[in-house]
Each structure stands twice: as structure tokens, then as C-alpha cells.
Design an enzyme around this catalytic site. Structure first.
Site, PDB file in Angstrom:
ATOM      1  N   ASP A  60       0.869  -1.184   0.000  1.00  0.00           N
ATOM      2  CA  ASP A  60       0.000   0.000   0.000  1.00  0.00           C
ATOM      3  C   ASP A  60       0.904   1.232   0.000  1.00  0.00           C
ATOM      4  O   ASP A  60       2.121   1.118   0.120  1.00  0.00           O
ATOM      5  CB  ASP A  60      -0.944  -0.030   1.206  1.00  0.00           C
ATOM      6  CG  ASP A  60      -0.200   0.044   2.531  1.00  0.00           C
ATOM      7  OD1 ASP A  60       1.042   0.098   2.522  1.00  0.00           O
ATOM      8  OD2 ASP A  60      -0.862   0.046   3.576  1.00  0.00           O
ATOM      9  N   ASP A 281      -8.012  -7.299   0.283  1.00  0.00           N
ATOM     10  CA  ASP A 281      -7.085  -7.599   1.373  1.00  0.00           C
ATOM     11  C   ASP A 281      -7.805  -7.291   2.671  1.00  0.00           C
ATOM     12  O   ASP A 281      -8.641  -6.403   2.715  1.00  0.00           O
ATOM     13  CB  ASP A 281      -5.830  -6.720   1.300  1.00  0.00           C
ATOM     14  CG  ASP A 281      -6.108  -5.300   1.752  1.00  0.00           C
ATOM     15  OD1 ASP A 281      -6.678  -4.530   0.950  1.00  0.00           O
ATOM     16  OD2 ASP A 281      -5.814  -4.971   2.907  1.00  0.00           O
ATOM     17  N   CYS A 319     -13.219 -28.756   6.449  1.00  0.00           N
ATOM     18  CA  CYS A 319     -11.966 -28.102   6.057  1.00  0.00           C
ATOM     19  C   CYS A 319     -10.861 -29.148   5.993  1.00  0.00           C
ATOM     20  O   CYS A 319     -10.746 -29.997   6.870  1.00  0.00           O
ATOM     21  CB  CYS A 319     -11.599 -27.014   7.055  1.00  0.00           C
ATOM     22  SG  CYS A 319     -10.040 -26.184   6.689  1.00  0.00           S
ATOM     23  N   CYS A 321      -7.600 -28.409   5.908  1.00  0.00           N
ATOM     24  CA  CYS A 321      -6.301 -27.815   6.233  1.00  0.00           C
ATOM     25  C   CYS A 321      -5.570 -28.676   7.255  1.00  0.00           C
ATOM     26  O   CYS A 321      -6.152 -29.521   7.928  1.00  0.00           O
ATOM     27  CB  CYS A 321      -6.452 -26.375   6.708  1.00  0.00           C
ATOM     28  SG  CYS A 321      -6.791 -26.164   8.472  1.00  0.00           S
ATOM     29  N   CYS A 324      -7.189 -28.669  10.786  1.00  0.00           N
ATOM     30  CA  CYS A 324      -8.436 -29.422  10.953  1.00  0.00           C
ATOM     31  C   CYS A 324      -8.208 -30.934  10.803  1.00  0.00           C
ATOM     32  O   CYS A 324      -8.926 -31.728  11.395  1.00  0.00           O
ATOM     33  CB  CYS A 324      -9.473 -28.928   9.958  1.00  0.00           C
ATOM     34  SG  CYS A 324     -10.006 -27.247  10.336  1.00  0.00           S
ATOM     35  N   HIS A 350      -5.562 -22.011   9.931  1.00  0.00           N
ATOM     36  CA  HIS A 350      -6.923 -22.412   9.558  1.00  0.00           C
ATOM     37  C   HIS A 350      -7.705 -21.261   8.918  1.00  0.00           C
ATOM     38  O   HIS A 350      -8.330 -21.434   7.874  1.00  0.00           O
ATOM     39  CB  HIS A 350      -7.726 -22.962  10.738  1.00  0.00           C
ATOM     40  CG  HIS A 350      -9.184 -23.022  10.392  1.00  0.00           C
ATOM     41  ND1 HIS A 350      -9.717 -24.016   9.579  1.00  0.00           N
ATOM     42  CD2 HIS A 350     -10.197 -22.144  10.626  1.00  0.00           C
ATOM     43  CE1 HIS A 350     -10.993 -23.756   9.352  1.00  0.00           C
ATOM     44  NE2 HIS A 350     -11.311 -22.636   9.971  1.00  0.00           N
TER      45      HIS A 350
HETATM   46 ZN   LIG Z   1      -9.044 -25.860   8.750  1.00  0.00          ZN
END
Ligand SMILES: [Zn+2]
Length: 383
Positions: A60, A281, A319, A321, A324, A350
């Protein structure tokens, strides 16, 4: 774009960000200018090499951060004088110095220096602020053009990098690790194929739709390869944000990237993508994670609550990820309650994963829509 204020997404190493599929990060010029300083980053080859991040970066202009230093700044035609939040020292940003700082940092996309109009504001004030931003946009571009070749990538030799492939030939088991490192190193080489940055313009105009239209049209006249909608998420009601975005988008070219700054929740990013926004963002996924607030497919979870102390379920059953797949809510709750550093790391991984999955679904849906010719609109199923 996850926010990596000080050349770091708090708590998450760069290799994990890559694994999560982060394509572009945002860095804050104001913070990097104060620490470690633009000259230092430039000497070290620019942000990509400094932070060992081979993918894209956007910085920015510093305007928004300076804007938020309400009691510590003074705005004139020339620029903004402000006091550092770190030590109270006095500094000055102008469109020209904000360009120099961003060229020195060497991100792929940099932003014109703008004034973020406060909310609420009288129409006269919105008009005056919009005019100032337009004059600053012209000055930003005028200064950027003759200096754009000064990016640090164009001035760094490869010898100092110490890439493994240059030191010895790989043998046996070392091969894959060496190849990996060499790949990273090649990403840290001077970027010959991309010799300059892209400078985006910023549309302002407060919450006045006519001023937004005028700001968009005149910013387009100055001419940029991408356009941002700034000055939102400054305390206005969410409905008003949406109204301003929707109305401003009509006046921005669809064949150039359209970037909505500082937005938003998982529901909002889907909504804005559907309206035609290409880039966003927000500190929300990372900041909320550090406060134990987790976004999941079954709604928001405040992991600090005692109700999760014995909950063996994974954080988000939908999820995939690494958090998880591996840990229970009970463990995450324990880490948070015990103030363990790992709590911030896992929570952030996460939340970022959830946001990136959301945008992957949006992109997939757009592609499907193109293939089938339908205006396919994806929305995350309500829990
Ligand atoms: Zn997750």
C-alpha cells in the site's frame, strides 16, 4: 491477499503460506518504512528476496496507515507530516516519497499515494479530499514513470545469494532438497522477465456516489494498469459500503484488475467477487485468529469458550487444512487458554485456509459459469 504488515504474516512461515496456495501477499509501506527501513530492504534485494517469498507482493502507499494516526498527522498540498507510532519521531510522506519507498521495497504492485477521507464527512470535505487524491495520483504517476527502473531486482547480482546449486553438484538424497532450494533461489534471482512494477490508482470520494463516479472517471483519465476502491471500511455501515462499491464498479474498466481495499468477512468477499471485484485484502482472518475467532463452514467459532474444553471434533469438519486434519477443538481451546504461541499459529493457518478455499470456490464457479455460459453465482452454504 493475506496481510503481511512487516514482511511477515504473523505466526505463519512462508513455506506454509505457499502450501496454503497464497498467490499474493500485502505489505504495509508505513510499517516497513519505519522498520527495518526502505534502504535496508533495497540493499537486501527488495522484499521478495528479503522475506524469501517468490510469489507476488503488493504494497500500500502508506496513506491509509498515516490516515489512521489521527492525532499524529498534518495534511498539506505537499504531503503528510506524521509522527511514528513507535518513537514519536517526525516523518513526511508525499506522493513522490511514497513512490520512492515503494520502488525501494520492490513489490510487484504498488499503490498511488491517496488521502483516505474520514467517515462521516461533509460533502465539501469529501470533494476537497477527492480533488487532493486526484492531484496526488497524477504526481504519483509522474514520479513513478522516470524512476520505475530503479526497482531492486534490476540491481542485484546472483553471486551473493549462495544458492546450493551453485555451490556443489547434488548427490543422492540431497537431490530433492537441493532442487527445492534451487527453485526458491531462482525465484529470488533478479526478475529479468518482469522489469517494472505495476502502479495502481485509487478511487476516493467518500460515501457520495456522484463523487465516486467522478473520481473513477478522472483516475482512469490519468491511466493506470489497475484500479482500487479506497476509503471504505472506515466505520460506515456495511450496507453503505456495498452501495458505494456497486456503484463505483460500474465506472471502472472490467478488463483491468479492480481491487477493493480493506474488505472483509468470508461472506463479503464472496459478495464482492460476485459484483466483479478481483482483489481484496483484509487483516480479519489473521487478526481474528490471534484473538481466537475462527471462521468455519459451520459458522464462527470462538475457541476460547469453555464449551470446547472437551470437544474432540475437528475445528471444521469440512476443512482439509493441516490444522483441521490433525487437531481437536479441545486441544485448540487448551492452547488458546494457556496462551501458547502455537494457538496463534494454528488458528491463523486455519483462518487463512478457510479464506483461500472460499476464493478458490469463487474462481472455480466463475470458470464453470464461463464454460456453461451461465452467470453462475457461488455462495457458501449457510450453516
Ligand atoms: Zn481448517
Amino acid at each position: 491477499m493475506p496481510v503481511g504488515t512487516l514482511a511477515s504474516v504473523k505466526g505463519v512461515p512462508q513455506d506454509v503460506l505457499e502450501e496454503l496456495g497464497v498467490q499474493i501477499l500485502l505489505g504495509n509501506t508505513y510499517h516497513l518504512y519505519l522498520r527495518p527501513g526502505v534502504e535496508q530492504v533495497r540493499k537486501l534485494g527488495g522484499l521478495h528476496r528479503f522475506m524469501a517469498w517468490p510469489r507476488a507482493i503488493l504494497t500500500d502507499s502508506g496513506g491509509f496507515q498515516v490516515f489512521s494516526l489521527t492525532d499524529l498527522r498534518k495534511v498539506t498540498e505537499e504531503g503528510v507530516t506524521f509522527r511514528s507510532h513507535l518513537d514519536g519521531s517526525s516523518h513526511f510522506f508525499s506522493p513522490e516519497s511514497a513512490m520512492d519507498a515503494q520502488i525501494g521495497l520492490g513489490a510487484d504492485i504498488i499503490m498511488a499515494f491517496d488521502e483516505c477521507t474520514e467517515y462521516p464527512a461533509h460533502r465539501d470535505r469529501m470533494l476537497e479530499s477527492m480533488e487532493l487524491t486526484l492531484r496526488w495520483a497524477e504526481r504519483s504517476k509522474r514520479h513513478f514513470e522516470p524512476h520505475k527502473d530503479e526497482v531492486p531486482w534490476n540491481h542485484v547480482g546472483t553471486a551473493a545469494l549462495g544458492c546450493p546449486g551453485e555451490r556443489s553438484s547434488p548427490v543422492g538424497d540431497e537431490l530433492s532438497a537441493t532442487q527445492e532450494a534451487a527453485e526458491l533461489c531462482s525465484a529470488r534471482q533478479p526478475r529479468a522477465a518482469v522489469s517494472t512494477q505495476a502502479l495502481f490508482g485509487i478511487v476516493q470520494g467518500g460515501m457520495d456516489l456522484a463523487l465516486r463516479k467522478e473520481s473513477a472517471q478522472r483516475t482512469i483519465e490519468i491511466g493506470f494498469p489497475g484500479y482500487a476502491i479506497g476509503g471504505l471500511s472506515v466505520g460506515e455501515p456495511r450496507g453503505l459500503t456495498r452501495e458505494v462499491v456497486e456503484s463505483t464498479l460500474e465506472h471502472l474498466p472490467a478488463d483491468k484488475p479492480r481491487y477493493l481495499m480493506g474488505v472483509g468477512t468470508p461472506e463479503e468477499i464472496v459478495e464482492y467477487a460476485n459484483l466483479g471485484i478481483d482483489m481484496m485484502d483484509c487483516v480479519l482472518p489473521t487478526r481474528a485468529a490471534r484473538h481466537g475467532l475462527l471462521f468455519t463452514s459451520v459458522g464462527k467459532i470462538s475457541i476460547k469458550q469453555a464449551r470446547y474444553a472437551g470437544d474432540e471434533a475437528s475445528l471444521d469438519p469440512n476443512c482439509g487444512c493441516r490444522v483441521c486434519l490433525r487437531y481437536s477443538r479441545a486441544y485448540l481451546r487448551h492452547l488458546y487458554a494457556s496462551n501458547e504461541v502455537l494457538a496463534q499459529v494454528l488458528n491463523t493457518v486455519h483462518n487463512l485456509s478457510f479464506y483461500l478455499d472460499t476464493m478458490r470456490a469463487v474462481r472455480h464457479s466463475i470458470l464453470l459459469g464461463k464454460e456453461t455460459g451461465s452467470s453462475c453465482v457461488w455462495s457458501r452454504p449457510k450453516p
